[in-house]
Write a protein that holds these residues in place. Structure first.
Motif, short mmCIF file in Angstrom:
data_model
loop_
_atom_site.label_atom_id
_atom_site.label_comp_id
_atom_site.label_asym_id
_atom_site.label_seq_id
_atom_site.Cartn_x
_atom_site.Cartn_y
_atom_site.Cartn_z
N SER A 27 56.04 -23.80 -0.38
CA SER A 27 56.02 -25.34 -1.18
C SER A 27 54.41 -25.13 -0.63
O SER A 27 54.03 -24.53 0.95
CB SER A 27 56.36 -26.38 -0.73
N ASP A 28 53.73 -26.13 -1.39
CA ASP A 28 52.26 -25.72 -1.22
C ASP A 28 52.14 -27.22 -1.18
O ASP A 28 51.17 -27.92 0.41
CB ASP A 28 51.72 -26.04 -2.72
N VAL A 29 53.03 -28.47 -0.86
CA VAL A 29 53.53 -29.41 -0.92
C VAL A 29 54.32 -30.33 0.19
O VAL A 29 55.23 -29.41 -1.27
CB VAL A 29 53.13 -30.89 -2.11
N ARG A 61 61.75 -39.79 -14.72
CA ARG A 61 60.73 -39.89 -15.45
C ARG A 61 59.53 -38.98 -16.05
O ARG A 61 59.24 -39.83 -17.01
CB ARG A 61 60.80 -41.43 -15.73
N TYR A 62 59.40 -38.58 -14.85
CA TYR A 62 57.67 -37.92 -14.79
C TYR A 62 57.60 -36.27 -15.33
O TYR A 62 58.72 -35.52 -14.09
CB TYR A 62 56.88 -38.78 -14.11
N SER A 63 56.57 -35.76 -15.79
CA SER A 63 56.37 -34.53 -15.35
C SER A 63 54.79 -34.40 -14.69
O SER A 63 54.66 -35.40 -14.01
CB SER A 63 56.09 -34.35 -16.86
N GLY A 64 55.05 -33.01 -14.17
CA GLY A 64 53.55 -33.62 -13.59
C GLY A 64 52.31 -32.94 -14.25
O GLY A 64 51.40 -32.38 -14.34
N PHE A 75 52.16 -29.04 -12.05
CA PHE A 75 53.18 -28.29 -11.52
C PHE A 75 53.29 -26.65 -11.72
O PHE A 75 53.82 -26.05 -11.34
CB PHE A 75 54.98 -28.50 -11.84
N GLU A 76 52.29 -26.15 -12.68
CA GLU A 76 51.20 -24.76 -13.15
C GLU A 76 50.74 -24.18 -11.62
O GLU A 76 51.09 -22.99 -12.05
CB GLU A 76 50.98 -25.33 -14.32
N ALA A 305 46.80 -37.25 -6.51
CA ALA A 305 46.19 -36.76 -5.33
C ALA A 305 46.54 -35.27 -5.14
O ALA A 305 45.56 -34.59 -5.12
CB ALA A 305 47.38 -37.29 -4.02
N MET A 306 47.73 -34.61 -5.96
CA MET A 306 47.67 -33.42 -6.15
C MET A 306 46.55 -32.64 -6.93
O MET A 306 46.78 -31.44 -6.75
CB MET A 306 49.27 -32.85 -6.55
N ALA A 307 46.72 -33.47 -8.36
CA ALA A 307 45.20 -33.07 -8.96
C ALA A 307 44.08 -32.50 -8.13
O ALA A 307 43.63 -31.72 -8.53
CB ALA A 307 45.39 -34.02 -10.22
#
Length: 325
Positions: A27-29, A61-64, A75-76, A305-307
């Motif tokens: 994993s990264d996160v 309910r959410y995508s990335g 998540f790509e 944050a991840m972006a």
């Protein structure tokens, strides 16, 4: 998003379930919950120990995908893992603080970007303590987004209360107090001595008015990050939900005149673009919020944050390529 971390609760944002300890290295996160509400509560504002569970439930309910951030799909680029929750002991404050410290140190040692879901703000002290132990001999700066300083010496004798984490953090050798930036501070639920404690420790304060009066929010974020990062080895980000105005935070402590969701998301994105080692989001009270608006917003904050983390990594790769030439 069908894999459950426990019971009927899905992994956060469809993450891989690594609560058995296997797969973290892929994993990264990593995300983990700290379902802890300490011994100090006020009035009927209680129940933030339910935060990690309800935040996960809402995240289903959410995508990335963030079309507003250059059409990025988080998540790509990043793999997210959910480690589960720390096994706190509701009746034992010192032992729980010790468990959070030990658990978080193991997460820090993994080298992944951690996102901790609270729980009350008291969890930030043992998380940061775990980071100082993992980065022994190095120094840490902290960007603290909050309405309140949370630096009172104790509350009714509890030195680990939700109003006290930064009093304890000021005492850590691995934290450089001059690089603690209390950001978004405002309002009369702070006590006069809080500001004096921050000044005495050497910490800096950015108020809500400083943020509102900034002509360029991106430039302000850059200035704040520079203050937090100068002369240290890593910068940590701690977010209390009540940095938001209660119009944007019905499931958090009641504080008006706070930030908008846009302002918070922009700051978080810009900080993480510049280099944050990890973060927490605390003080979500699901029982105060029938529509779970506050718990839902945590997913968006984490995605922003991840972006930012993605862009930071890309910038580092580009810089390394330039230096290699």
């Amino acid at each position: 998003m069908n894999e459950m971390i426990y019971g009927n609760t899905p992994c956060f944002l469809g993450a891989k379930n690594v609560s058995n300890g296997k797969g973290i290295d892929q994993s990264d996160v990593v995300v983990y919950g700290v379902p802890w509400e300490g011994a100090v509560t006020w009035g009927d504002y209680t129940g933030c120990e339910q935060g990690p569970k309800v935040i996960r439930l809402c995240s289903a309910r959410y995508s990335g995908y963030l079309p507003e951030l250059d059409d990025i799909d988080v998540f790509e680029h990043l793999t997210l893992a959910d480690i589960g929750d720390i096994d706190v002991i509701p009746a034992d404050v010192p032992k729980t603080i010790e468990r959070i410290d030990d658990f978080s140190k193991k997460v820090w040692d993994s080298g992944k970007f951690p996102i901790a879901l609270g729980g009350d703000h008291g969890i930030t002290y043992p998380i940061v303590k775990g980071l100082t132990r993992s980065l022994e001999g190095k120094k840490i700066g902290i960007i603290h987004l909050d309405t309140h300083y949370d630096n009172m010496p104790s509350h009714n004798g509890d030195e680990f209360a939700r109003c006290s984490p930064f009093a304890r953090i000021y005492e850590l050798d691995g934290v450089r107090n001059e690089n603690i930036i209390h950001t978004g501070i405002h309002g009369p639920r702070n006590k006069p001595e809080s500001g004096r404690f921050a000044k005495a420790a050497g910490a800096k304060t950015i108020t809500n008015r400083d943020i509102r009066r900034a002509n360029d929010l991106v430039q302000l974020a850059d200035d704040i990050y520079k203050q937090a990062s100068e002369g240290v080895d890593a910068v940590y980000l701690s977010i209390c939900s009540d940095v938001l105005d209660y119009a944007f935070n019905p499931g958090g402590p009641v504080d008006g005149n706070g930030l908008t969701s846009y302002e918070l998301l922009t700051l978080v994105y810009e900080f993480c673009k510049k280099g944050i080692i990890g973060m927490d989001f605390v003080e979500v009270y699901p029982q105060q919020d029938p529509n779970k608006f506050s718990a839902h917003l945590v997913s968006t904050v984490a995605l922003y944050a991840m972006a930012g983390v993605i862009l930071n990594k890309q910038n580092q790769v580009e810089q390394n390529a330039v230096h290699a030439k």
